[in-house]
Design a protein around this motif. Structure first.
Motif, PDB file in Angstrom:
ATOM      1  N   SER A  33       0.829  -1.201   0.000  1.00  0.00           N
ATOM      2  CA  SER A  33       0.000   0.000   0.000  1.00  0.00           C
ATOM      3  C   SER A  33       0.863   1.250   0.000  1.00  0.00           C
ATOM      4  CB  SER A  33      -0.916   0.005   1.236  1.00  0.00           C
ATOM      5  OG  SER A  33      -1.663   1.197   1.319  1.00  0.00           O
ATOM      6  N   ARG A  34       0.325   2.324  -0.544  1.00  0.00           N
ATOM      7  CA  ARG A  34       1.039   3.604  -0.519  1.00  0.00           C
ATOM      8  C   ARG A  34       1.009   4.231   0.868  1.00  0.00           C
ATOM      9  NH1 ARG A  34      -2.062   6.463  -5.356  1.00  0.00           N
ATOM     10  NH2 ARG A  34      -3.728   5.277  -4.339  1.00  0.00           N
ATOM     11  N   THR A  35       0.068   3.821   1.706  1.00  0.00           N
ATOM     12  CA  THR A  35      -0.039   4.353   3.059  1.00  0.00           C
ATOM     13  C   THR A  35       0.010   3.203   4.054  1.00  0.00           C
ATOM     14  OG1 THR A  35      -2.452   4.190   3.290  1.00  0.00           O
ATOM     15  CG2 THR A  35      -1.575   6.119   2.120  1.00  0.00           C
ATOM     16  N   ASN A  36       0.168   3.548   5.325  1.00  0.00           N
ATOM     17  CA  ASN A  36       0.142   2.518   6.366  1.00  0.00           C
ATOM     18  C   ASN A  36      -1.189   2.503   7.105  1.00  0.00           C
ATOM     19  OD1 ASN A  36       0.324   4.887   7.794  1.00  0.00           O
ATOM     20  ND2 ASN A  36       2.199   4.346   8.918  1.00  0.00           N
ATOM     21  N   LYS A  37      -2.240   2.973   6.453  1.00  0.00           N
ATOM     22  CA  LYS A  37      -3.570   2.960   7.057  1.00  0.00           C
ATOM     23  C   LYS A  37      -3.971   1.524   7.375  1.00  0.00           C
ATOM     24  CE  LYS A  37      -8.366   4.365   6.252  1.00  0.00           C
ATOM     25  NZ  LYS A  37      -9.313   5.001   5.301  1.00  0.00           N
ATOM     26  N   PRO A  38      -4.330   1.247   8.622  1.00  0.00           N
ATOM     27  CA  PRO A  38      -4.602  -0.141   9.003  1.00  0.00           C
ATOM     28  C   PRO A  38      -5.862  -0.699   8.357  1.00  0.00           C
ATOM     29  CG  PRO A  38      -5.142   1.362  10.813  1.00  0.00           C
ATOM     30  CD  PRO A  38      -4.473   2.187   9.759  1.00  0.00           C
ATOM     31  N   VAL A  39      -5.840  -1.990   8.093  1.00  0.00           N
ATOM     32  CA  VAL A  39      -6.985  -2.743   7.601  1.00  0.00           C
ATOM     33  C   VAL A  39      -7.135  -3.946   8.519  1.00  0.00           C
ATOM     34  CG1 VAL A  39      -7.960  -4.051   5.680  1.00  0.00           C
ATOM     35  CG2 VAL A  39      -6.579  -2.006   5.221  1.00  0.00           C
ATOM     36  N   ILE A  44       0.028  -4.674   6.588  1.00  0.00           N
ATOM     37  CA  ILE A  44       0.274  -3.623   5.606  1.00  0.00           C
ATOM     38  C   ILE A  44       1.775  -3.402   5.441  1.00  0.00           C
ATOM     39  CG2 ILE A  44      -0.165  -1.243   4.933  1.00  0.00           C
ATOM     40  CD1 ILE A  44      -2.694  -2.921   5.066  1.00  0.00           C
ATOM     41  N   TYR A  45       2.246  -3.505   4.204  1.00  0.00           N
ATOM     42  CA  TYR A  45       3.612  -3.124   3.844  1.00  0.00           C
ATOM     43  C   TYR A  45       3.522  -1.951   2.875  1.00  0.00           C
ATOM     44  CZ  TYR A  45       4.768  -7.797   5.603  1.00  0.00           C
ATOM     45  OH  TYR A  45       4.903  -8.925   6.381  1.00  0.00           O
ATOM     46  N   GLN A  46       4.456  -1.032   2.973  1.00  0.00           N
ATOM     47  CA  GLN A  46       4.397   0.155   2.131  1.00  0.00           C
ATOM     48  C   GLN A  46       5.304   0.032   0.911  1.00  0.00           C
ATOM     49  OE1 GLN A  46       4.649   3.125   5.710  1.00  0.00           O
ATOM     50  NE2 GLN A  46       3.700   4.223   4.007  1.00  0.00           N
ATOM     51  N   TRP A  47       4.869   0.702  -0.158  1.00  0.00           N
ATOM     52  CA  TRP A  47       5.710   0.844  -1.343  1.00  0.00           C
ATOM     53  C   TRP A  47       5.438   2.194  -1.975  1.00  0.00           C
ATOM     54  CZ3 TRP A  47       4.124  -2.412  -6.249  1.00  0.00           C
ATOM     55  CH2 TRP A  47       2.770  -2.242  -6.509  1.00  0.00           C
ATOM     56  N   ASP A  48       6.381   2.650  -2.759  1.00  0.00           N
ATOM     57  CA  ASP A  48       6.257   3.900  -3.506  1.00  0.00           C
ATOM     58  C   ASP A  48       6.755   3.607  -4.913  1.00  0.00           C
ATOM     59  OD1 ASP A  48       6.695   6.439  -4.716  1.00  0.00           O
ATOM     60  OD2 ASP A  48       6.818   7.384  -2.741  1.00  0.00           O
ATOM     61  N   VAL A  49       5.824   3.418  -5.810  1.00  0.00           N
ATOM     62  CA  VAL A  49       6.177   2.977  -7.158  1.00  0.00           C
ATOM     63  C   VAL A  49       7.003   4.029  -7.877  1.00  0.00           C
ATOM     64  CG1 VAL A  49       5.254   2.327  -9.410  1.00  0.00           C
ATOM     65  CG2 VAL A  49       4.184   1.444  -7.311  1.00  0.00           C
ATOM     66  N   ARG A  51       9.036   6.201  -6.746  1.00  0.00           N
ATOM     67  CA  ARG A  51      10.402   6.262  -6.217  1.00  0.00           C
ATOM     68  C   ARG A  51      11.115   4.914  -6.288  1.00  0.00           C
ATOM     69  NH1 ARG A  51       9.928  10.040  -0.738  1.00  0.00           N
ATOM     70  NH2 ARG A  51       9.141  11.936  -1.780  1.00  0.00           N
ATOM     71  N   GLY A  52      10.409   3.892  -6.732  1.00  0.00           N
ATOM     72  CA  GLY A  52      11.028   2.580  -6.840  1.00  0.00           C
ATOM     73  C   GLY A  52      11.332   1.938  -5.501  1.00  0.00           C
ATOM     74  N   GLN A  53      10.497   2.231  -4.500  1.00  0.00           N
ATOM     75  CA  GLN A  53      10.745   1.715  -3.150  1.00  0.00           C
ATOM     76  C   GLN A  53       9.675   0.696  -2.764  1.00  0.00           C
ATOM     77  OE1 GLN A  53      10.664   5.322  -0.847  1.00  0.00           O
ATOM     78  NE2 GLN A  53      12.761   5.905  -1.406  1.00  0.00           N
ATOM     79  N   ILE A  54      10.134  -0.366  -2.083  1.00  0.00           N
ATOM     80  CA  ILE A  54       9.217  -1.400  -1.627  1.00  0.00           C
ATOM     81  C   ILE A  54       9.788  -2.021  -0.356  1.00  0.00           C
ATOM     82  CG2 ILE A  54      10.315  -3.144  -3.095  1.00  0.00           C
ATOM     83  CD1 ILE A  54       7.557  -4.382  -3.547  1.00  0.00           C
ATOM     84  N   ASP A  55       8.933  -2.277   0.613  1.00  0.00           N
ATOM     85  CA  ASP A  55       9.373  -2.922   1.851  1.00  0.00           C
ATOM     86  C   ASP A  55       9.755  -4.364   1.532  1.00  0.00           C
ATOM     87  OD1 ASP A  55       9.614  -4.163   4.347  1.00  0.00           O
ATOM     88  OD2 ASP A  55       8.002  -2.968   5.237  1.00  0.00           O
ATOM     89  N   PRO A  56      11.006  -4.740   1.686  1.00  0.00           N
ATOM     90  CA  PRO A  56      11.422  -6.095   1.291  1.00  0.00           C
ATOM     91  C   PRO A  56      10.718  -7.189   2.077  1.00  0.00           C
ATOM     92  CG  PRO A  56      13.160  -4.988   2.531  1.00  0.00           C
ATOM     93  CD  PRO A  56      12.135  -3.947   2.214  1.00  0.00           C
ATOM     94  N   ARG A  57      10.212  -6.873   3.268  1.00  0.00           N
ATOM     95  CA  ARG A  57       9.520  -7.893   4.061  1.00  0.00           C
ATOM     96  C   ARG A  57       8.268  -8.400   3.341  1.00  0.00           C
ATOM     97  NH1 ARG A  57       8.501  -4.750   9.497  1.00  0.00           N
ATOM     98  NH2 ARG A  57       7.969  -3.194   7.906  1.00  0.00           N
ATOM     99  N   ALA A  58       7.669  -7.546   2.522  1.00  0.00           N
ATOM    100  CA  ALA A  58       6.477  -7.957   1.783  1.00  0.00           C
ATOM    101  C   ALA A  58       6.791  -9.129   0.867  1.00  0.00           C
ATOM    102  CB  ALA A  58       5.944  -6.778   0.971  1.00  0.00           C
TER     103      ALA A  58
END
Length: 303
Positions: A33-39, A44-49, A51-58
């Motif tokens: 997700s682009r935000t860490n808003k809980p579901v 929830i893991y964050q990414w920013d397409v 900027r080419g960033q992604i949480d590797p834990r995902a």
């Protein structure tokens, strides 16, 4: 332990329903997700397409990935900027996932990716199309071809990849059906253009079940047309909605030029049509539709 399914676009219409069905079957669900808003009950893991960033834990914790993310094709008028967003939101996000998979240790067994019957072109008349039919040449076809080429980057890593070319998804939680049903409820519904353009549709629950079977069944590979068995014309769909709602159809058809004035180039999504067949699903899988019949599908959704 339960398998973990990582979903992109999980907060969208399809993603929300898919999450419910996955959890009912015992899967753990995580979102990129682009935000860490809980579901609730979702990691929830964050990414920013951009900027080419992604949480590797995902990537490191996923057993399967379902890729739904992409700017809505019919959400806004097609300016040059919007058309670029429609394209890049699909290709860049897919390329980022492929890059993260190549750079991080993972146990991903399947990558089930969204695609669209726009691959064949926005208006192909009544010519039957299956998964081996050639690509079209218009904007939607160009987007879908580039989208699927990006998905091939995941397949090149040796991960089983399934592409679901999706038709018109019937749901009351967004998309075309509420927009069609509302004027009919008010007695102002009418077919669009000639009314003879074909709509290749699918009930949202059947689409979500296709995603789940595609990730679970190792025999699924490559492209499948994610549509119900029988396409219908725009007029048939409009009249079927009216019958389910028990409302009359009194007005003449809405001319194509009116739709073009309202929506510009994007009007092709409603005045064009495709007769797309689910050949591979029918011939090669044991998938059974809950809503193969249009009236049954509409009755479930509208009542």
């Amino acid at each position: 332990m339960a398998s973990t399914v990582l979903i992109t676009g999980g907060t969208g219409t399809i993603g929300r329903r898919l999450t419910q069905l996955l959890q009912q079957q015992g899967y753990q669900v995580a979102y990129l997700s682009r935000t860490n808003k809980p579901v609730p009950n979702v990691t929830i893991y964050q990414w920013d397409v951009q900027r080419g960033q992604i949480d590797p834990r995902a990537i490191q914790t996923a057993d399967h990935i379902i890729h739904l993310a992409g700017a809505g094709v019919a959400d806004e008028r097609w300016t040059d900027a919007r058309k670029n967003e429609i394209l890049t939101s699909r290709t860049q996000s897919t390329e980022l996932i492929a890059k993260a998979l190549s750079e991080n240790p993972n146990q991903v067994k399947s990558f089930v990716a969204s695609s669209a019957i726009g691959f064949y072109g926005g208006d192909t008349g009544d010519r039957p199309l299956n998964e081996t039919s050639p690509a079209g040449a218009d904007f939607l076809a160009q987007v879908t071809r580039a989208w699927e080429r990006a998905e091939d980057q995941v397949a090149a890593l040796g991960i089983r990849t399934v592409k679901l070319r999706t038709g018109v998804v019937l749901t009351m939680d967004g998309g075309a059906l509420p927009k069609l049903a509302q004027p009919i409820r008010l007695g102002a519904g009418a077919p669009i253009g000639s009314g003879q353009q074909y709509i290749s549709w699918i009930h949202i629950d059947d689409l979500c079940r296709l995603y789940i079977q595609a990730l679970a069944d190792e025999s699924w590979q490559g492209v499948y047309n994610a549509v119900a068995p029988t396409p219908v014309t725009n007029e048939t769909l409009t009249r079927a909605i009216a019958e389910v709602l028990k409302r009359p159809m009194l007005l003449p058809n809405i001319p194509n030029f009116v739709m073009k004035l309202m929506f510009g180039e994007m009007a092709i999504t409603v005045i064009g049509g495709n007769y797309v067949l689910n050949k591979r699903i029918a011939d090669e899988t044991n998938f059974r539709y809950q809503y193969a019949d249009l009236t049954n599908a509409l009755s479930d959704l509208l009542r």
